[in-house]
Every structure is written in structure tokens, then in C-alpha cells.
Design an enzyme around this catalytic site. Structure first.
Site, mmCIF file in Angstrom:
data_model
loop_
_atom_site.group_PDB
_atom_site.id
_atom_site.type_symbol
_atom_site.label_atom_id
_atom_site.label_comp_id
_atom_site.label_asym_id
_atom_site.label_seq_id
_atom_site.Cartn_x
_atom_site.Cartn_y
_atom_site.Cartn_z
ATOM 1 N N CYS A 83 40.339 35.289 47.318
ATOM 2 C CA CYS A 83 38.967 34.816 47.098
ATOM 3 C C CYS A 83 37.916 35.689 47.768
ATOM 4 O O CYS A 83 36.735 35.607 47.433
ATOM 5 C CB CYS A 83 38.818 33.379 47.615
ATOM 6 S SG CYS A 83 40.168 32.285 47.170
ATOM 7 N N HIS A 377 34.610 29.389 39.849
ATOM 8 C CA HIS A 377 35.103 30.248 40.928
ATOM 9 C C HIS A 377 35.996 31.347 40.352
ATOM 10 O O HIS A 377 37.213 31.278 40.467
ATOM 11 C CB HIS A 377 35.863 29.380 41.935
ATOM 12 C CG HIS A 377 36.444 30.110 43.103
ATOM 13 N ND1 HIS A 377 36.048 31.366 43.499
ATOM 14 C CD2 HIS A 377 37.424 29.733 43.979
ATOM 15 C CE1 HIS A 377 36.748 31.730 44.565
ATOM 16 N NE2 HIS A 377 37.592 30.766 44.863
ATOM 17 N N CYS A 407 36.343 30.425 52.302
ATOM 18 C CA CYS A 407 37.759 30.336 52.633
ATOM 19 C C CYS A 407 38.513 31.229 51.663
ATOM 20 O O CYS A 407 38.058 31.491 50.545
ATOM 21 C CB CYS A 407 38.252 28.897 52.567
ATOM 22 S SG CYS A 407 38.165 28.135 50.924
#
Length: 421
Positions: A83, A377, A407
Site C-alpha cells: 500500500c 484503494h 498502514c
């Protein structure tokens, strides 16, 4: 940072979307480069975050650079830290310019989760190898007799990619865990999700994303000009009817309060002071510093508390010195758990090494125009988007200092301190 743009974020709808990762990077990059006062080959290098690299686009940074007309001599490489990939591209560019090794870098993220592959199970792959290397008809016949239909049962690549290989927990389960630790209720998670949709819808209507989001046009001529995952008509009642996705029947994490599976790309142009003077550029913001942290993968959602706190401590800043926060909304329970952790005296003392709680981050300073729950996302892109939007949101509000943080699957966290100039 002197400029930046992103494509609309497009929800995955059960089939490959209209754009591959490189398609998205090119759709975003063309209008961004066209509005610069220098030629595309003036850059020193291109860095792109991408997690779900497809077979036809190995090293998508280089493929995108070539398709963008940046020249055969343009160095370009792809970075991958789950991420955090889109933020890592900015960080690597920042450090490279800071060291004096470059003056202009195009840093971005591109992800097309709708193109995540279906793969054969290991048993099927082993059978195919046996059949392919069989040299005689007898060996081929023996291989055919050993074939079982289950060998063709596909494995969903995205599902495995979102499962931690060490803990064997998927990302939703890690959000459930920290939601349980900090007693985040289902009602609170749903309320946060609703607010995310409302904020994005408002931002779309009032022009808050103007100049940041550039339209994309598919090969068949269809125009995509807005983030299509937003649900302005949703309600607490509708969200409450959704079943838990990972821990039934009592889980807190549902499809409604989780980030969406999405395709999208984002680029940021970084320039040294010398490049600013040479090309008569207008600086929009400067990257002050960044921080990367690590923790138990089963509670990866708490990563922002570690890296952001360490970053502020290094610069002798307090919570009150930060005017806006972009904390990537992987899950509502995860964002709320981070906020609760920063207010928890024991956590702040034992984990963050603080003498007192970090304190409350006011909601009017956090994800002011919505986040991944309403936007989506695209994993390799989100870290780039939150830095880009943080810069734009601060400028439009007349604010100076902000933190973008996220995160990261695998038990990591990333944070970037940005100041408007």
C-alpha cells in the site's frame, strides 16, 4: 512539488476494467506533462509504484515513460511496498533530489486491481509441467490419466495478495483485530464510512478536486471524469444491513465500511531549487521529511501511529502543529483504531514511548474530502494520491503543514510531512 494529477478512481466491476496500470499512468501523465513549461524528456528519471504488475507490462514505469514520449534515454523503475508504493515513489524521488543526483523526477503510482489475475492452483501447474515435458505418447497418456478437474479450479490472485503470508490473516481480519483491541463499534465504523461518502460527494460538487482529477478516455472512446465509487445516497440504515465480510456473524468490517477494489493512477512532479529557477516553476509545497515503521503484521493497521509520531518527534512538532491529515482509509475500523490509540495513555507510553497521550485528531482536520472508503484503494496508487491531495487541500484552505500517512500490508506504516510554500 510543483504539480500533480490523478485519474478518476474506477470501481472494479467483476471483470477487467478499461485500463491497465500503464494505461492509467499514461492517461494521467499526458495532460500533466502537457501543462509543464518544459519538454517530457527534461526529467532525470521516472519512478512508479505498482503492486499488481501484469504480465504484458513488466516494469510499468519504463513502459509508461516510453508511451509518454519521455525518450529512449529516460531511466525509469518500479517500486513495490504494498500500500505504500505510491508514497515510496515520492520518497525515493525526494531523497534522490535531496542528494543532488537529480533535478526533475516524475513520481507516481498506478494500479488496476480489476486486472488481478486468476491463477492455477499449484497442483494444476505441476500437472501442466508434467504434460508439457512428457516426451513419449505413453508419458503423455499417463499424465492425462492423472488429470483431475480440480486442477482447473482458479485461485483468485487478489484474494491471496491481500492475505498476509506470515500470519495468514487477510487485511480485513487485521482490521477486525485492532477494532476489537480498541473497542471500535460497528455503528462507529458505519458512521465513519457514511461521512467519507458525504465528504467526497461534497468535494466533487464544490470543485475541491478541480485540477487534481484529470479525465481518462478508454480505447473505445468512453470518457471517465469522476470517481465512481462514491455513494452519496447511502445511509446508516443501508450500511447497517450489510453483513460482516470477514468475521461472521459479529464482525465490524463490512463491504460498506471498507475501502473499495479500484483502478487508478496518480503522478507528482518533484523539482530541485535549481530546476524551479531554470524552468520558472511555481513551487506548491515542499516535502520536509518521511518516516517508515514496522510492527506485527496482524495489527498492521496501527502502522500510521508509529511512523507519524516518530516523524513529528524528529522535527519537534506536536499534534497541534499539523493542520491537515490524510490517513488512508483502508478500513473505517482501522482509521478509528489509530485515532483511539493516539488517545490511549497505555498505548502511547508502551508502544510510542510518549509521556502522555498523543491526543485527539479532530475530524475536521482528517480526510477532509473523503478517502479510500468512498474513493477506492488502488493499492500502488493510494500513497501518491494522499500526498497530492494533502498538498491541494492545504492550499485551498490556506493551511501550511500536513501529514499523509498509511498502514501497509505486511506490518508497515509510512508517513510524509508536507509544507505549503
Amino acid at each position: 512539488m510543483v504539480d500533480g494529477a490523478r485519474t478518476p478512481f474506477l470501481r472494479a466491476r467483476g471483470k477487467p476494467g478499461p485500463f491497465t496500470p500503464v494505461d492509467l499512468a499514461v492517461q494521467c501523465g499526458r495532460p500533466l506533462l502537457a501543462r509543464q513549461p518544459f519538454s517530457p524528456d527534461s526529467f532525470d528519471k521516472v519512478i512508479l509504484g505498482c503492486v499488481n504488475v501484469i504480465a504484458d507490462e513488466m516494469n510499468p514505469a519504463r513502459v509508461a515513460a516510453l508511451r509518454l514520449g519521455m525518450g529512449d534515454a529516460m531511466p525509469a523503475f518500479t517500486v513495490q511496498i504494498n500500500c505504500g508504493s505510491g508514497m515510496q515513489s515520492i520518497d525515493t524521488a525526494f531523497r534522490t533530489i535531496q542528494s543532488g543526483k537529480a533535478n526533475l523526477i516524475l513520481a507516481g503510482g498506478a494500479e488496476a486491481l480489476s486486472h488481478a489475475p486468476l491463477v492455477w492452483p499449484q497442483e494444476g501447474a505441476a500437472w501442466f509441467g508434467r504434460f508439457a515435458f512428457a516426451k513419449t505418447w505413453f508419458e503423455k497418456l499417463a499424465a492425462l490419466r492423472a488429470f483431475k478437474m480440480r486442477m482447473l479450479q482458479p485461485v483468485i490472485g487478489l484474494e491471496r495478495g491481500l492475505t498476509d503470508p506470515v500470519t495468514q490473516l487477510n487485511m480485513g481480519q487485521t482490521a477486525e483485530k485492532i477494532g476489537h483491541i480498541f473497542n471500535i463499534s460497528r455503528e462507529a465504523a458505519d458512521a465513519y464510512a457514511l461521512e467519507s461518502h458525504q465528504r467526497l460527494s461534497k468535494a466533487q460538487k464544490n470543485g475541491a478536486l478541480s485540477g487534481e482529477v484529470v479525465p481518462a478516455v478508454s480505447r473505445d472512446g468512453e470518457l471517465y471524469d469522476h470517481d465512481d465509487g462514491v455513494r452519496p445516497d447511502t445511509s446508516i440504515e443501508r450500511l447497517a444491513r450489510l453483513r460482516p465480510a470477514f468475521e461472521r456473524p459479529y464482525g465490524r468490517v463490512t463491504p460498506g465500511n471498507s475501502s473499495q477494489i479500484t483502478d487508478g493512477a496518480s503522478w507528482v512532479v518533484l523539482a530541485s531549487e535549481a530546476a524551479v529557477k531554470k524552468h520558472k516553476l511555481t513551487p506548491l509545497a515542499r516535502i520536509v521529511d518521511s518516516e517508515w515503521s514496522a510492527l506485527d503484521p496482524s495489527i498492521m493497521g496501527l502502522g500510521p501511529t508509529l511512523c507519524s509520531t516518530a516523524l513529528l518527534q524528529r522535527h519537534e512538532l506536536t499534534r497541534g502543529d499539523i493542520h491537515l491529515w490524510e490517513l488512508n482509509e483502508a478500513f473505517a475500523a482501522q482509521v478509528l483504531a489509530c485515532l483511539a490509540a493516539w488517545e490511549d495513555a497505555d498505548y502511547c507510553r508502551e508502544v510510542l514511548g510518549l509521556d502522555k497521550p498523543f491526543g485527539r485528531i479532530e475530524r475536521n482536520r482528517l480526510n477532509v474530502d473523503g478517502g479510500a472508503i468512498s474513493l477506492g484503494h488502488p493499492v500502488g496508487t493510494s500513497g501518491n494520491r494522499i500526498v497530492l491531495h494533502l498538498m491541494n487541500a492545504m492550499r485551498k484552505r490556506g493551511q501550511k503543514r500536513g501529514v499523509a500517512t498509511e498502514c501497509i500490508g505486511g506490518g508497515l506504516g509510512g508517513a510524509m510531512l508536507v509544507e505549503v510554500v
